[in-house]
Design an enzyme around this catalytic site. Structure first.
Site, mmCIF file in Angstrom:
data_model
loop_
_atom_site.group_PDB
_atom_site.id
_atom_site.type_symbol
_atom_site.label_atom_id
_atom_site.label_comp_id
_atom_site.label_asym_id
_atom_site.label_seq_id
_atom_site.Cartn_x
_atom_site.Cartn_y
_atom_site.Cartn_z
ATOM 1 N N CYS A 100 0.810 -1.217 0.000
ATOM 2 C CA CYS A 100 0.000 0.000 0.000
ATOM 3 C C CYS A 100 0.853 1.282 0.000
ATOM 4 O O CYS A 100 1.446 1.603 -1.012
ATOM 5 C CB CYS A 100 -0.960 -0.042 1.183
ATOM 6 S SG CYS A 100 -2.394 0.975 0.925
ATOM 7 N N HIS A 217 -3.546 -5.758 2.358
ATOM 8 C CA HIS A 217 -3.173 -5.935 3.770
ATOM 9 C C HIS A 217 -3.793 -7.258 4.221
ATOM 10 O O HIS A 217 -4.037 -8.148 3.412
ATOM 11 C CB HIS A 217 -3.773 -4.811 4.626
ATOM 12 C CG HIS A 217 -3.316 -3.444 4.261
ATOM 13 N ND1 HIS A 217 -2.104 -2.920 4.670
ATOM 14 C CD2 HIS A 217 -3.912 -2.476 3.532
ATOM 15 C CE1 HIS A 217 -1.981 -1.690 4.211
ATOM 16 N NE2 HIS A 217 -3.058 -1.386 3.519
HETATM 17 N N1 GLN Z 1 -2.233 6.758 2.756
HETATM 18 C C1 GLN Z 1 -2.293 5.964 1.531
HETATM 19 C C2 GLN Z 1 -3.709 5.965 0.917
HETATM 20 O O1 GLN Z 1 -4.647 6.385 1.583
HETATM 21 C C3 GLN Z 1 -1.867 4.537 1.811
HETATM 22 C C4 GLN Z 1 -2.827 3.810 2.747
HETATM 23 C C5 GLN Z 1 -2.271 2.489 3.234
HETATM 24 O O2 GLN Z 1 -1.064 2.288 3.315
HETATM 25 N N2 GLN Z 1 -3.199 1.565 3.638
HETATM 26 O O3 GLN Z 1 -3.866 5.542 -0.230
#
Ligand code: GLN
Length: 269
Positions: A100, A217
């Site tokens: 992510c 995740h």
């Molecule tokens: N902050 C980034 C987004 O909102 C990554 C989010 C994350 O790592 N789950 O896309």
């Protein structure tokens, strides 16, 4: 050759304090246990803000988890100072998993929800844009097919670990950013259920050499042991310069969890 207990792996965990927002530390635990269960001597090297380049370069495999925009802003400055070293490792085929926010950093840039542009490492041919706080985040369970023809030409990277009975990945996504991959990377998989890179083009993640970026995740590795073992195998083969076969483990529980998500999302496989 079947690995034996003389083998060891040093796994670098990038920014564990700031970038492990959605249970991603479970991936480190999975890699560690799947090595230990096979008698592979494994050490986890925490690489927090300000880590030494020499500590990074000593690692046989890298992992970096996800984060909210605020943590990404903090990490970005430090990470960009390590760009050259990390790029050399990725280009040299050091296996890595980037989840992510970490995945977003590998591309050309990440435009945050408030419009701030974070320059990326420019290693993966992709970019990410967050359309803003008032646009729905892409959240939920996700199932990804590893053998859908939507994948880019270089599907061979995927075929190495997807088998007829395990040709999918399951996970959980939570991101505002929409990622658009270019021609120089292979999509990790095709979205069977969920959003993936951007909720539009049905791609999920990206592969470049032995580095894997993904929005999954969950954490991704416990429920997808075929992929976890692929990363371990890649790291051993690169370190010891020989083909490796890993000792089989009993993954009944892991695949029960994998199949549960597939059934819950009513995905036919
Ligand atoms: N902050 C980034 C987004 O909102 C990554 C989010 C994350 O790592 N789950 O896309």
């Amino acid at each position: 050759m079947i690995h034996n207990t003389k083998h060891s792996l040093l796994i670098g965990w990038l920014y564990p304090e700031l970038m492990s927002t959605y249970g991603d530390r479970g991936n480190i635990i999975t890699l560690q246990k799947r090595c230990e269960w096979r008698g592979i001597d494994v050490e986890i090297k925490r690489l927090d803000l300000g880590f030494e380049i020499s500590d990074l370069k000593a690692c046989d495999m890298l992992f970096m988890g996800g984060a909210q925009d605020r943590q990404q802003t903090i990490v970005a400055k430090d990470l960009l100072e390590k760009k050259k070293a990390l790029e050399e490792m990725i280009e040299d085929g050091t296996p890595g998993l980037y989840i992510c926010g970490a995945y977003q950093f590998l591309g050309n840039y990440y435009k945050e929800a408030d419009g701030t542009i974070i320059p990326g490492l420019d290693i993966f041919d992709l970019y990410t844009e967050n359309p803003g706080e008032n646009v729905e985040r892409l959240i939920g369970n996700i199932v990804v097919s590893l053998d859908d023809n939507i994948l880019r030409a270089k599907q061979s990277e995927v075929e190495k670990f997807s088998t007829s009975s395990n040709n999918n990945l399951v996970g959980f996504e939570n991101h505002g950013g929409r990622t658009y991959v270019g021609e120089k990377v292979t999509a990790f998989g095709a979205v069977s259920k969920g959003f993936g890179n951007n909720g539009g083009d049905k791609t999920e993640g990206a592969i470049y050499k032995n580095s894997f970026g993904s929005y999954m995740h969950g954490p991704i590795l416990p429920k997808n042991p075929h992929f976890a073992d692929h990363l371990i195998k890649l790291a051993l083969e690169k370190k010891y310069h020989e083909k490796m076969e890993l000792k089989e483990l009993n993954d009944d529980l892991e695949y029960k969890a994998n199949k549960y998500i597939i059934q819950k999302l009513k995905v036919s496989i």
